[in-house]
Design a protein around this motif. Structure first.
Motif, mmCIF file in Angstrom:
data_model
loop_
_atom_site.group_PDB
_atom_site.id
_atom_site.type_symbol
_atom_site.label_atom_id
_atom_site.label_comp_id
_atom_site.label_asym_id
_atom_site.label_seq_id
_atom_site.Cartn_x
_atom_site.Cartn_y
_atom_site.Cartn_z
ATOM 1 N N SER A 1 -6.189 -2.857 13.241
ATOM 2 C CA SER A 1 -6.522 -1.902 14.305
ATOM 3 C C SER A 1 -5.773 -2.167 15.602
ATOM 4 O O SER A 1 -5.348 -1.236 16.286
ATOM 5 N N ARG B 1 -2.168 -0.956 15.010
ATOM 6 C CA ARG B 1 -1.998 0.346 14.357
ATOM 7 C C ARG B 1 -1.471 1.388 15.337
ATOM 8 O O ARG B 1 -2.077 1.613 16.392
ATOM 9 N N SER C 1 -0.966 5.071 16.772
ATOM 10 C CA SER C 1 -1.796 6.267 16.685
ATOM 11 C C SER C 1 -1.104 7.311 15.811
ATOM 12 O O SER C 1 0.115 7.259 15.596
ATOM 13 N N PHE C 2 -1.886 8.273 15.319
ATOM 14 C CA PHE C 2 -1.325 9.322 14.479
ATOM 15 C C PHE C 2 -0.237 10.089 15.230
ATOM 16 O O PHE C 2 0.839 10.353 14.694
ATOM 17 N N GLU D 1 0.824 -1.207 0.000
ATOM 18 C CA GLU D 1 0.000 0.000 0.000
ATOM 19 C C GLU D 1 0.863 1.264 0.000
ATOM 20 O O GLU D 1 0.590 2.221 -0.732
ATOM 21 N N ARG E 1 -0.501 3.516 7.542
ATOM 22 C CA ARG E 1 -1.013 3.473 8.915
ATOM 23 C C ARG E 1 -2.486 3.092 8.934
ATOM 24 O O ARG E 1 -2.928 2.292 9.767
ATOM 25 N N GLN E 2 -3.243 3.655 7.996
ATOM 26 C CA GLN E 2 -4.681 3.376 7.954
ATOM 27 C C GLN E 2 -4.964 1.922 7.562
ATOM 28 O O GLN E 2 -6.018 1.381 7.910
ATOM 29 N N ASN E 3 -4.020 1.293 6.840
ATOM 30 C CA ASN E 3 -4.209 -0.092 6.412
ATOM 31 C C ASN E 3 -3.598 -1.092 7.382
ATOM 32 O O ASN E 3 -3.576 -2.290 7.104
ATOM 33 N N THR E 4 -3.097 -0.607 8.507
ATOM 34 C CA THR E 4 -2.566 -1.486 9.545
ATOM 35 C C THR E 4 -3.728 -2.051 10.375
ATOM 36 O O THR E 4 -4.679 -1.320 10.665
ATOM 37 N N GLU F 1 0.732 7.655 5.875
ATOM 38 C CA GLU F 1 -0.601 7.651 6.482
ATOM 39 C C GLU F 1 -1.492 6.597 5.834
ATOM 40 O O GLU F 1 -2.303 5.952 6.509
ATOM 41 N N VAL F 2 -1.326 6.401 4.520
ATOM 42 C CA VAL F 2 -2.058 5.325 3.843
ATOM 43 C C VAL F 2 -1.697 3.978 4.472
ATOM 44 O O VAL F 2 -2.563 3.140 4.732
#
Length: 289
Positions: free
Chosen positions: A268, A271, A273-274, A244, A263-266, A260-261
């Motif tokens: 939950s 994952r 945090s931001f 990704e 991170r969002q596909n990790t 960030e793409v």
């Protein structure tokens, strides 16, 4: 730990319930060695017939995953995102400088910061091969994504072989239990002139074969197969994250957006945090400065 607890619960509930209901373990314990020899031995033999030596070793190794769980943890996903951030940023700033890192990752100052990832040859090769393709102007994101998808599907199919092998054994165990039980009945019929109390014990011993086959299939080997499959599929998310991020990079998104793409596909539960990831990336930038 959870796997050991599960096995303990199975044995306690099954045999504990049997004893509390008034059952006697004597007949089971007397017959168990012979029934286990027939059923377990036949299962092992069938497993060896249906698999080559590489698959046998792979399956035995993967059985440890029932107790160890997934290889990649929360920190590993964060480290992967940091690694990809450094590589993408360097590739965009100096395309020539990236070559030494992707051509010889073992000597790379970037890869060496993440020793666990570096020891995983598939993850390193996936990153290096994809970034090498991009440096050769093979930069059609859709073509690259298709190639990566096929590669990861093939790897996942291979990794799941041990789960399929265990499930095949689990499917055959009840039938092997019946084989052992039939042999016990044959033995009983050869002693039909014995008194009823002797015949009762012999029939009870024969039925241990049926019990053992079903118990091993649905209480141990089947769950082992399911757990191995779950762990393998969860670990596959680690490689999907690489795809990704690198495909997003080929779409010429900013480096932060690419990360960030990922991170969002990790998953939950793994994952970062931001804020946590942002702090880690800031430390990398400060170290580079």
């Amino acid at each position: 730990m959870v796997g050991l607890i599960g096995i303990a619960v199975i044995f306690i509930m099954v045999f504990g319930g049997y004893i509390l209901a008034g059952g006697k373990l004597g007949i089971i314990l007397k017959s168990l060695p012979f029934e286990m020899m027939m059923i377990g031995g036949a299962a092992v033999g069938a497993f060896l017939i249906s698999n080559d030596m590489a698959a046998v070793k792979h399956t035995l190794k993967d059985m440890g995953k029932v107790f160890k769980g997934p290889k990649w943890k929360h920190e590993d996903y964060k480290d992967l995102l940091c690694l990809l951030f450094e590589l993408i940023r360097l590739a965009r700033a100096n395309p020539v400088a990236i070559e030494e890192h992707i051509e010889d990752p073992d000597q790379s100052s970037i890869f060496s910061k993440y020793p666990k990832i570096l020891t995983d040859r598939e993850a390193v090769d996936l990153i290096s091969d994809t970034m090498r393709s991009a440096s050769m102007n093979y930069d059609d994101p859709h073509q690259v994504e298709e190639v990566l998808e096929k590669r990861m599907d093939a790897n996942l199919h291979h990794a799941l072989h041990s789960s399929h092998a265990l499930q095949t054994v689990a499917d055959g165990l009840p039938a092997l239990g019946i084989v052992a039980a039939v042999l016990g009945v044959i033995k009983t019929m050869a002693s039909i002139d014995q008194p009823p109390e002797v015949l009762g014990k012999m029939i009870g011993g024969a039925l241990v074969g049926t019990f053992l086959g079903v118990f091993l299939a649905y209480g141990l080997v089947g769950p082992f197969s399911a757990k191995v499959k779950t762990v393998v599929e969860e670990d596959a998310h680690f490689y999907q994250l690489i795809r990704e991020v690198l495909v997003a990079n080929l779409h010429n998104h900013s480096t932060n957006i690419c990360i960030e793409v990922g991170r969002q596909n990790t998953p939950s539960h793994c994952r970062p945090s931001f804020t946590e990831l942002e702090e880690a990336l800031k430390e990398l930038k400060q170290g580079a400065a």
